[in-house]
Design an enzyme around this catalytic site. Structure first.
Site, mmCIF file in Angstrom:
data_model
loop_
_atom_site.group_PDB
_atom_site.id
_atom_site.type_symbol
_atom_site.label_atom_id
_atom_site.label_comp_id
_atom_site.label_asym_id
_atom_site.label_seq_id
_atom_site.Cartn_x
_atom_site.Cartn_y
_atom_site.Cartn_z
ATOM 1 N N ASP A 1 -3.804 7.194 -2.044
ATOM 2 C CA ASP A 1 -3.189 6.273 -1.171
ATOM 3 C C ASP A 1 -1.834 7.011 -0.642
ATOM 4 O O ASP A 1 -0.921 7.462 -1.603
ATOM 5 C CB ASP A 1 -2.658 4.993 -1.672
ATOM 6 C CG ASP A 1 -3.965 4.067 -1.916
ATOM 7 O OD1 ASP A 1 -4.976 4.259 -1.314
ATOM 8 O OD2 ASP A 1 -3.875 3.124 -2.815
ATOM 9 N N ASP B 1 -12.357 -4.664 2.057
ATOM 10 C CA ASP B 1 -11.419 -5.295 1.070
ATOM 11 C C ASP B 1 -12.018 -6.607 0.982
ATOM 12 O O ASP B 1 -11.576 -7.487 1.971
ATOM 13 C CB ASP B 1 -10.058 -5.029 1.702
ATOM 14 C CG ASP B 1 -9.435 -3.472 1.841
ATOM 15 O OD1 ASP B 1 -10.161 -2.738 1.115
ATOM 16 O OD2 ASP B 1 -8.749 -3.227 2.470
#
Length: 253
Positions: free
Chosen positions: A11, A131
């Site tokens: 990330d 997600d």
């Protein structure tokens, strides 16, 4: 038998690798992405995933310089996502050296983008990130976008089927509820999605120990397991995870 893949995830924020819990902003710095990429390649990682986690919210493109530098230094496949909203972004990222491109929010807002990118670059280049968050009222998983900040009316399993139909070559499935918790992947969610589609499913969110990979491969039927903090903060290594799995009969590259 198809072998299972171990994939470290980066990330990226402001050029650094960070790790959050359930997409929140209490992040820890994990280092330079290119240096980490070289380490994971040496450890035997099968692939890498680089996600520019603030690109969509900041309405800008992916950090192409990091993509280029990573491509110069490592020779394993890697996927790049974040801020991708049009076919030209695919071209730029692939030209910079990535092997695959991940889209999430843009896929929900403009599903045709999946088809257009697949037709132009091939389905193998198109990864749709989903997600999923459990909804108690619906008793089902719903799709959340904008780094988990915005719920949608989409159900995860139906959306997975749809992205496959539209031309996605792979699904990166992250459990919002498990992300960063280190209590294990959402095995049931992964299994349900894996049973609903024929394309590979990468399980993400919740890896905290080596046994979690075994669980998601054997019970969750995942094709790949993705993790961040347990690798970044040296709680274990890719090498150790692969050895553990191989000893337990899991087919590993």
């Amino acid at each position: 038998m198809l072998t299972k893949r171990i994939i470290p995830c980066f990330d990226i924020k402001n050029g650094r690798v960070v790790k959050n819990v359930s997409f929140l902003t209490n992040e820890r710095d994990a280092g330079d992405p290119v240096e980490l990429a070289k380490i994971y390649e040496e450890q035997g990682a099968d692939e890498l995933v680089l996600l520019d986690i603030t690109a969509t919210d900041e309405n800008r493109g992916t950090l192409l310089d990091i993509v280029r530098r990573t491509a110069d230094q490592v020779f394993i496949p890697f996927t790049v996502g974040g801020g991708v909203s049009q076919v030209d972004h695919f071209r730029e990222i692939l030209k910079a050296g990535a092997d695959k491109v991940a889209i999430n929010t843009a896929a929900v807002k403009t599903p045709q983008l999946i088809t257009d990118a697949a037709k132009r670059f091939g389905t193998q280049c198109v990864v749709v990130s989903i997600d999923g968050k459990w909804d108690d009222g619906l008793q089902d998983w719903i799709v959340v976008i904008h780094a988990g900040k915005k719920p949608t009316e989409l159900r995860v399993i139906e959306w997975a089927k749809e992205v496959e139909r539209l031309g996605a070559g792979e699904i990166l499935l992250t459990s919002f509820d498990q992300d960063g918790q280190k209590s294990g992947f959402d095995v049931e969610l992964t299994r349900r999605v894996g049973e609903a589609v024929k394309i590979p499913v990468i399980a993400s969110g919740g890896a905290g120990e080596m046994s979690h990979f075994y669980d998601v491969f054997t019970e969750g039927k995942a094709d790949a397991g993705l993790a961040a903090s347990i690798f970044h903060f040296k709680e274990t290594t890719v090498t150790e995870v692969k050895k553990y799995l191989k000893e337990r009969g899991v087919a590993i590259r």
